[in-house]
Scaffold this motif. Sequence first.
Motif, short mmCIF file in Angstrom:
data_model
loop_
_atom_site.label_atom_id
_atom_site.label_comp_id
_atom_site.label_asym_id
_atom_site.label_seq_id
_atom_site.Cartn_x
_atom_site.Cartn_y
_atom_site.Cartn_z
N HIS A 60 -118.40 28.19 35.90
CA HIS A 60 -117.90 29.45 35.35
C HIS A 60 -118.04 30.56 36.39
O HIS A 60 -117.11 31.36 36.61
CB HIS A 60 -118.69 29.78 34.08
CG HIS A 60 -118.09 30.86 33.25
ND1 HIS A 60 -118.22 32.20 33.57
CD2 HIS A 60 -117.37 30.82 32.11
CE1 HIS A 60 -117.61 32.93 32.64
NE2 HIS A 60 -117.09 32.12 31.75
N ARG A 112 -115.08 32.82 38.63
CA ARG A 112 -115.01 34.28 38.55
C ARG A 112 -115.25 34.95 39.90
O ARG A 112 -114.76 36.06 40.13
CB ARG A 112 -116.04 34.79 37.54
CG ARG A 112 -115.78 34.27 36.12
CD ARG A 112 -116.52 35.08 35.10
NE ARG A 112 -116.16 36.48 35.20
CZ ARG A 112 -116.98 37.47 34.89
NH1 ARG A 112 -118.21 37.21 34.49
NH2 ARG A 112 -116.59 38.72 34.99
N THR A 113 -115.99 34.32 40.78
CA THR A 113 -116.28 34.92 42.08
C THR A 113 -115.33 34.44 43.17
O THR A 113 -115.31 35.02 44.27
CB THR A 113 -117.72 34.59 42.52
OG1 THR A 113 -117.88 33.15 42.57
CG2 THR A 113 -118.73 35.19 41.55
N VAL A 173 -120.12 40.07 39.05
CA VAL A 173 -120.69 38.97 38.26
C VAL A 173 -122.21 39.14 38.15
O VAL A 173 -122.79 38.95 37.07
CB VAL A 173 -120.34 37.61 38.88
CG1 VAL A 173 -121.17 36.49 38.26
CG2 VAL A 173 -118.85 37.33 38.71
#
Length: 388
Positions: free
Chosen positions: A257, A261-262, A290
Amino acid sequence: MTSLQARHWRSAADALALLRQQAVVTRPQLGRRLGLESGPTSDLVKRVARAGLICERPAPTGGRGRPTTTVHAHPSGPLALVVDLRHGDWRLGTCALDGEVNVLAVESHDGTQPGAVVARIRSRLRSAARRVGDRLIGVGVAVPGPTVEDRFANVTMLGWRDLDLGRLSIPELPLVVANDATMAAVAEARLHTPQPRSLLHLVVEIGIGGALVIDGRPVASARGVHGEFGHLPLGPYDETCPCGARGCWTIPFDPPHIARRTGLRLRPDPRTQLHRLFTDECPSEAARGVRQELATSLGRGTAGLVNALDPDLVTLGGLAFELRAAVPDGFDDAVRSGLMDVHRHPGPRIVEARSGDDAPLVGAGLSVLDRVVDAAMLAEWAAKRATA
């Protein structure tokens, strides 16, 4: 066993229980905790030392007063074999009566063949058991997921379901299987003086875990499936966790996850990747965002657990304290805003865990010892040693 002998070995069992509850114990402290004067304390220590259960070392000197000794496990005393099964590797070691751990083996795995992992651990465990010989009194196993009946484990982040760890048992000896965060909490509680009556231990590794410990022991539950704080519905409700529940707190902390996102590529060792994310002094804008969100989430969840459980002390283990240190204002603001008024003045003590990487091994060993060490076991041990 006569009534006098039984009383003597009950006192010995109480003394050894104190060694498990407190990392450093001097001879005078032992006597005070057991309600004994110096003469009976000296007799007890000598008797237990003659049985090959404890030894003494000079205590560090500091200030005035008579020199004293600290009490430790005997180098030839009973041992538990302990295993810490983690997402990318496993470790095998021994644990002595005072919680001292000696790591014997470390091996990596890729998480794709749980049966092969258990078979390999079993082989190394049996080999270690032969070397330890009749000093072995039990086996403890810490796993990164919920456990049932001291046998079955579910490592949800790896997709392992009902993994049978009964194969790791040694004939005629107890097997203790428990969640690694719970075992870490047991190890952590003994390192604080005075020992807090209630300690909330939170761990960030490949997800979130933890446990509430009362008087040095984890709070009991109906089936032993407790401390799964990462599966509280504090995460994104539109996502389903591998555990089967929706909106688990642990979902945003899952390495895949985070990688999505990064924009970072997922590494074979996700824990190391998380460590780098939390400690990077020059993170990308996406990584910084994040980190901020995860620190805020950790703070909100911590506040919620404090509201629900009212612990004396909160400790952050694994990567949790690194995350707090990366975004201290975000974490602290989330805690303060999430606390009920009654918990804000004063706020909860939230500190870095002291137990380190060996905490699950220590906790697993202490749990075996809690189950096994009693007056009858000690009398039998002393009798065998006297005839050896």
